[in-house]
Design a protein around this motif. Structure first.
Motif, short mmCIF file in Angstrom:
data_model
loop_
_atom_site.label_atom_id
_atom_site.label_comp_id
_atom_site.label_asym_id
_atom_site.label_seq_id
_atom_site.Cartn_x
_atom_site.Cartn_y
_atom_site.Cartn_z
N VAL A 35 -11.57 -64.33 53.82
CA VAL A 35 -11.44 -64.34 52.36
C VAL A 35 -9.96 -64.45 52.02
N THR A 36 -9.66 -65.35 51.08
CA THR A 36 -8.28 -65.51 50.61
C THR A 36 -8.23 -65.16 49.13
N VAL A 37 -7.25 -64.35 48.77
CA VAL A 37 -7.05 -63.94 47.38
C VAL A 37 -5.60 -64.25 47.02
N THR A 38 -5.42 -64.82 45.84
CA THR A 38 -4.08 -65.07 45.32
C THR A 38 -3.86 -64.14 44.13
N ALA A 39 -2.74 -63.43 44.16
CA ALA A 39 -2.39 -62.49 43.08
C ALA A 39 -2.02 -63.27 41.82
N PRO A 40 -2.08 -62.60 40.68
CA PRO A 40 -1.66 -63.25 39.43
C PRO A 40 -0.24 -63.81 39.55
N ARG A 41 -0.02 -64.91 38.89
CA ARG A 41 1.26 -65.64 38.89
C ARG A 41 1.63 -66.13 40.28
N GLN A 42 0.66 -66.16 41.17
CA GLN A 42 0.86 -66.63 42.55
C GLN A 42 2.02 -65.92 43.25
N VAL A 43 2.11 -64.63 43.00
CA VAL A 43 3.15 -63.82 43.63
C VAL A 43 2.93 -63.77 45.14
N VAL A 44 1.67 -63.59 45.55
CA VAL A 44 1.34 -63.49 46.96
C VAL A 44 -0.08 -64.03 47.17
N LYS A 45 -0.31 -64.55 48.36
CA LYS A 45 -1.65 -65.02 48.76
C LYS A 45 -1.96 -64.37 50.10
N LEU A 72 6.33 -55.33 43.87
CA LEU A 72 5.86 -56.31 44.85
C LEU A 72 4.90 -55.64 45.83
N SER A 73 5.24 -54.45 46.27
CA SER A 73 4.37 -53.71 47.18
C SER A 73 3.00 -53.47 46.54
N ARG A 74 2.97 -53.06 45.27
CA ARG A 74 1.69 -52.82 44.57
C ARG A 74 0.87 -54.11 44.46
N VAL A 75 1.54 -55.22 44.17
CA VAL A 75 0.84 -56.51 44.05
C VAL A 75 0.23 -56.91 45.39
N ILE A 76 0.98 -56.75 46.46
CA ILE A 76 0.48 -57.09 47.80
C ILE A 76 -0.70 -56.21 48.17
N LEU A 77 -0.56 -54.91 47.95
CA LEU A 77 -1.66 -53.98 48.29
C LEU A 77 -2.91 -54.26 47.45
N ALA A 78 -2.74 -54.58 46.18
CA ALA A 78 -3.90 -54.89 45.32
C ALA A 78 -4.60 -56.15 45.80
N ALA A 79 -3.83 -57.17 46.17
CA ALA A 79 -4.44 -58.41 46.67
C ALA A 79 -5.17 -58.16 47.98
N LEU A 80 -4.58 -57.35 48.86
CA LEU A 80 -5.24 -57.01 50.12
C LEU A 80 -6.54 -56.26 49.88
N GLU A 81 -6.50 -55.30 48.97
CA GLU A 81 -7.71 -54.52 48.67
C GLU A 81 -8.81 -55.42 48.10
N GLN A 82 -8.43 -56.32 47.22
CA GLN A 82 -9.41 -57.24 46.63
C GLN A 82 -10.01 -58.14 47.72
N ALA A 83 -9.18 -58.65 48.59
CA ALA A 83 -9.67 -59.52 49.67
C ALA A 83 -10.59 -58.74 50.61
#
Length: 147
Positions: A35-45, A72-83
């Protein structure tokens, strides 16, 4: 001389072999989940596998440069959790569609259960049934054969 049970026994053995093969196929399909998830504003994938393991972490744009490290850490962790949540959902769909014996998706996800272990290599049969399957004869209690 064949018995009226020969066909039924062969059918049951075929069903058993099919169920065992389906368990292996289910494990193979689970292993292929990504599963691939991209964070809002394409900050991280981020891309994760069936067990939630990180397979890829990319920064598709320079948007990450505008974030303080904590954000940035919060965005990465949120994307990981969603994925990981989406991957677990896919694992559940595959597992619940093909598994037997009350095996939980979490046990499969974490590799604690080998699907083939749900089905022993050799089918446990009473001695009379095993003798019949092997030789076309039933063994009576007390050791005598009938036929």
């Amino acid at each position: 001389m064949s018995s009226p049970y020969d066909e039924q026994i062969e059918e049951l053995l075929a069903q058993y072999r099919d169920a065992r093969e389906q368990a292996s196929e289910t494990r193979r399909r689970i292993n292929e989940i990504e599963v691939t998830v991209t964070a809002p504003r394409q900050v991280v994938k981020v891309t994760v596998g069936a067990q939630g393991q990180v397979k890829a972490l990319d920064f598709p744009t320079g948007a990450y440069r505008n974030l303080p490290p904590k954000d940035l850490s919060r965005v990465i962790l949120a994307a990981l959790e969603q994925a990981r949540t989406q991957a677990l959902g896919k694992v559940s769909e595959v597992a619940l569609g093909g598994m037997l014996g009350g095996v939980s998706p979490a046990d499969l996800l974490q590799g604690r259960v080998d699907p083939k272990s749900l089905f022993p290599e050799e089918l446990e049969l009473p001695e009379a049934v095993r003798a019949y399957v092997n030789h076309g004869l039933g063994v009576r209690e007390g050791g005598g054969n009938h036929g």
